[in-house]
Design an enzyme around this catalytic site. Structure first.
Site, PDB file in Angstrom:
ATOM      1  N   VAL A 129     -10.672 -43.306 -81.307  1.00 41.31           N
ATOM      2  CA  VAL A 129      -9.986 -44.360 -82.110  1.00 41.31           C
ATOM      3  C   VAL A 129     -10.997 -45.390 -82.612  1.00 41.31           C
ATOM      4  CG1 VAL A 129      -7.815 -44.047 -80.842  1.00 41.31           C
ATOM      5  CG2 VAL A 129      -9.489 -45.710 -79.989  1.00 41.31           C
ATOM      6  N   ASP A 130     -12.294 -45.020 -82.561  1.00 40.04           N
ATOM      7  CA  ASP A 130     -13.350 -46.014 -82.842  1.00 40.04           C
ATOM      8  C   ASP A 130     -13.769 -46.091 -84.307  1.00 40.04           C
ATOM      9  OD1 ASP A 130     -15.594 -43.690 -81.124  1.00 40.04           O
ATOM     10  OD2 ASP A 130     -14.947 -43.674 -83.217  1.00 40.04           O
TER      11      ASP A 130
ATOM     12  N   ALA B 124     -24.522 -34.773 -78.221  1.00 40.99           N
ATOM     13  CA  ALA B 124     -24.112 -34.517 -79.609  1.00 40.99           C
ATOM     14  C   ALA B 124     -25.083 -35.152 -80.611  1.00 40.99           C
ATOM     15  CB  ALA B 124     -22.710 -35.073 -79.825  1.00 40.99           C
TER      16      ALA B 124
ATOM     17  N   HIS C 282      -5.334 -39.613 -82.448  1.00 41.48           N
ATOM     18  CA  HIS C 282      -4.842 -40.616 -81.483  1.00 41.48           C
ATOM     19  C   HIS C 282      -4.818 -42.005 -82.097  1.00 41.48           C
ATOM     20  CE1 HIS C 282      -5.890 -37.924 -77.770  1.00 41.48           C
ATOM     21  NE2 HIS C 282      -4.766 -37.565 -78.344  1.00 41.48           N
TER      22      HIS C 282
ATOM     23  N   CYS D 247       3.190 -53.068 -85.693  1.00 42.39           N
ATOM     24  CA  CYS D 247       4.295 -53.857 -85.137  1.00 42.39           C
ATOM     25  C   CYS D 247       5.336 -52.911 -84.535  1.00 42.39           C
ATOM     26  CB  CYS D 247       4.959 -54.695 -86.243  1.00 42.39           C
ATOM     27  SG  CYS D 247       6.487 -55.460 -85.684  1.00 42.39           S
TER      28      CYS D 247
ATOM     29  N   GLU E  90     -21.906 -31.004 -70.699  1.00 45.21           N
ATOM     30  CA  GLU E  90     -21.523 -30.195 -69.527  1.00 45.21           C
ATOM     31  C   GLU E  90     -20.573 -29.075 -69.939  1.00 45.21           C
ATOM     32  OE1 GLU E  90     -21.110 -34.277 -66.887  1.00 45.21           O
ATOM     33  OE2 GLU E  90     -19.382 -32.976 -67.139  1.00 45.21           O
TER      34      GLU E  90
ATOM     35  N   CYS F 156       7.463 -60.814 -88.320  1.00 47.83           N
ATOM     36  CA  CYS F 156       8.904 -60.493 -88.121  1.00 47.83           C
ATOM     37  C   CYS F 156       9.314 -60.828 -86.693  1.00 47.83           C
ATOM     38  CB  CYS F 156       9.163 -59.010 -88.413  1.00 47.83           C
ATOM     39  SG  CYS F 156       8.794 -57.908 -87.022  1.00 47.83           S
TER      40      CYS F 156
ATOM     41  N   GLN G 233     -10.085 -37.283 -81.561  1.00 44.52           N
ATOM     42  CA  GLN G 233      -9.231 -37.947 -80.569  1.00 44.52           C
ATOM     43  C   GLN G 233      -9.685 -39.403 -80.414  1.00 44.52           C
ATOM     44  OE1 GLN G 233      -8.514 -35.323 -76.885  1.00 44.52           O
ATOM     45  NE2 GLN G 233     -10.272 -34.365 -77.877  1.00 44.52           N
TER      46      GLN G 233
ATOM     47  N   CYS H  97       8.860 -53.633 -86.819  1.00 38.79           N
ATOM     48  CA  CYS H  97       9.030 -53.220 -88.233  1.00 38.79           C
ATOM     49  C   CYS H  97       8.020 -52.168 -88.664  1.00 38.79           C
ATOM     50  CB  CYS H  97       8.919 -54.465 -89.136  1.00 38.79           C
ATOM     51  SG  CYS H  97       7.242 -55.117 -89.238  1.00 38.79           S
TER      52      CYS H  97
HETATM   53  N1  APR Z   1     -22.655 -35.487 -76.141  1.00 36.78           N
HETATM   54  C1  APR Z   1     -21.723 -34.508 -76.013  1.00 36.78           C
HETATM   55  N2  APR Z   1     -20.762 -34.517 -75.050  1.00 36.78           N
HETATM   56  C2  APR Z   1     -20.759 -35.557 -74.207  1.00 36.78           C
HETATM   57  C3  APR Z   1     -21.689 -36.622 -74.272  1.00 36.78           C
HETATM   58  C4  APR Z   1     -22.668 -36.547 -75.294  1.00 36.78           C
HETATM   59  N3  APR Z   1     -23.602 -37.498 -75.439  1.00 36.78           N
HETATM   60  N4  APR Z   1     -21.410 -37.503 -73.273  1.00 36.78           N
HETATM   61  C5  APR Z   1     -20.324 -37.019 -72.622  1.00 36.78           C
HETATM   62  N5  APR Z   1     -19.935 -35.858 -73.171  1.00 36.78           N
HETATM   63  C6  APR Z   1     -18.792 -35.018 -72.808  1.00 36.78           C
HETATM   64  C7  APR Z   1     -18.411 -35.020 -71.336  1.00 36.78           C
HETATM   65  O1  APR Z   1     -19.126 -34.013 -70.646  1.00 36.78           O
HETATM   66  C8  APR Z   1     -16.909 -34.690 -71.433  1.00 36.78           C
HETATM   67  O2  APR Z   1     -16.695 -33.285 -71.434  1.00 36.78           O
HETATM   68  O3  APR Z   1     -17.683 -35.548 -73.505  1.00 36.78           O
HETATM   69  C9  APR Z   1     -16.485 -35.249 -72.794  1.00 36.78           C
HETATM   70  C10 APR Z   1     -15.656 -36.523 -72.701  1.00 36.78           C
HETATM   71  O4  APR Z   1     -14.448 -36.185 -72.065  1.00 36.78           O
HETATM   72  P1  APR Z   1     -13.359 -37.342 -71.830  1.00 36.78           P
HETATM   73  O5  APR Z   1     -14.014 -38.545 -71.255  1.00 36.78           O
HETATM   74  O6  APR Z   1     -12.205 -36.712 -71.095  1.00 36.78           O
HETATM   75  O7  APR Z   1     -12.881 -37.738 -73.310  1.00 36.78           O
HETATM   76  P2  APR Z   1     -11.895 -36.948 -74.253  1.00 36.78           P
HETATM   77  O8  APR Z   1     -11.956 -35.474 -74.016  1.00 36.78           O
HETATM   78  O9  APR Z   1     -12.131 -37.421 -75.620  1.00 36.78           O
HETATM   79  O10 APR Z   1     -10.460 -37.500 -73.749  1.00 36.78           O
HETATM   80  C11 APR Z   1      -9.343 -37.100 -74.522  1.00 36.78           C
HETATM   81  O11 APR Z   1      -7.944 -38.577 -73.248  1.00 36.78           O
HETATM   82  O12 APR Z   1      -7.671 -40.535 -72.221  1.00 36.78           O
HETATM   83  C12 APR Z   1      -7.358 -39.863 -73.345  1.00 36.78           C
HETATM   84  O13 APR Z   1      -6.806 -40.775 -75.406  1.00 36.78           O
HETATM   85  C13 APR Z   1      -7.891 -40.529 -74.564  1.00 36.78           C
HETATM   86  O14 APR Z   1      -8.648 -39.468 -76.581  1.00 36.78           O
HETATM   87  C14 APR Z   1      -8.811 -39.496 -75.170  1.00 36.78           C
HETATM   88  C15 APR Z   1      -8.333 -38.198 -74.551  1.00 36.78           C
HETATM   89 ZN    ZN Z   2       7.033 -56.634 -87.668  1.00 32.36          ZN
END
Ligand code: APR
Ligand code: ZN
Length: 252
Positions: free
Chosen positions: A109-110, A238, A125, A133, A221, A156, A107, A136
């Site tokens: 985009v980095d 992670a 995502h 654009c 968590e 364009c 999910q 186009c």
């Molecule tokens: N290691 C593992 N998990 C972690 C860590 C870490 N170091 N730090 C935070 N987390 C967990 C948090 O506990 C949480 O459950 O990562 C999760 C991040 O949740 P969100 O901030 O809601 O991110 P995400 O689930 O990717 O959001 C989904 O929502 O806003 C949109 O497009 C955006 O892609 C994003 C989507």
């Molecule tokens: Zn264009």
């Protein structure tokens, strides 16, 4: 494989399930990039606590006030550009290299999975390193230093926006289809660093589970998944858990 056997440490149960699986798929969220210096969205102090998504991350907000949203994207663009993959991203790339992981559905985009060496990455995502654009559809690389100040436009004349899915936009059809097919095929899903609050991405582990897949979750968590479909919960960052898991898998 029953996970009722509490005598085997969870990480060893997870390693055994992955090592003996036919198709392992990882789905990742913002949490996997936190140790690369990118705040997640919903934890305390997360991005949405500073930039309300309805004001900065919806396509309506972007069309209404592109310069305001572009100001955020420039700031994020500079931040994202300086970030590097962490051991969590590299562990998933290692598992793919050793044919223990089929693909990553992210999910995020980095672009950090790709930077870490993962080859098969489903950009659910989109990707903030590209601009699209709105007229186009042309795609161009996003280099914050090179992009004209203010609101950049395509030759364009169309409005340019980061090639990321904003609230109110559809998931790119190719990514949606590929992710769905992977979720249906996987016999193990590793869910990393997502709060599982945003659909349709959050549906993917459920799709896999319905077909009998084992769900392994890595998060600092507990989440709604932990309380419902997770078979093995590996609590921790992670960047620590995934390398330890990969090391066990590649030793089996
Ligand atoms: N290691 C593992 N998990 C972690 C860590 C870490 N170091 N730090 C935070 N987390 C967990 C948090 O506990 C949480 O459950 O990562 C999760 C991040 O949740 P969100 O901030 O809601 O991110 P995400 O689930 O990717 O959001 C989904 O929502 O806003 C949109 O497009 C955006 O892609 C994003 C989507
Ligand atoms: Zn264009």
């Amino acid at each position: 494989m029953s996970f009722a056997n509490a005598s085997i440490p969870a990480i060893d149960q997870a390693a055994e399930a992955i090592a003996s699986a036919k198709c392992v798929v990882a789905t990742t969220g913002a949490g996997i990039s936190v140790e690369s210096g990118i705040p997640d969205f919903r934890s305390a102090g997360g991005i949405w606590s500073r930039y309300p998504p309805e004001e900065y991350a919806s396509i309506e907000a972007f069309l209404e006030n592109p310069s305001k949203v572009w100001a955020l994207w420039r700031e994020l663009g500079d931040q994202l550009g300086a970030c590097r993959p962490n051991p969590g991203h590299r562990a998933l790339a290692d598992l793919e290299r050793h044919a223990k992981l089929r693909a990553v559905i992210t999910q995020n985009v980095d672009n950090l999975h790709q930077d870490a060496g993962s080859q098969d990455v489903v950009e659910y995502h989109g990707n903030s390193r590209r601009l699209v654009c709105l007229d186009c559809g042309a795609l161009t690389p996003f280099n914050p230093d090179k992009v004209a100040r203010g609101v950049p436009h395509c030759p364009c004349g169309g409005l340019l926006k980061p090639d990321v899915v904003m609230f109110g936009e559809l998931i790119p059809p190719a990514a949606m289809l590929r992710a769905e097919s992977l979720a249906r095929t996987a016999d193990v899903v590793i869910v990393v660093g997502t709060s599982a609050q945003v659909f349709p991405a959050a549906q993917l582990p459920f799709t896999a589970k319905e077909r009998g897949a084992i769900v392994i979750e890595v998060n600092t968590e507990k989440t709604d998944l932990t309380r419902t479909i997770t078979d093995v919960f590996l609590q921790g960052p992670a960047g620590i858990v995934l390398p330890a898991l990969a090391e066990r898998i590649l030793r089996l």
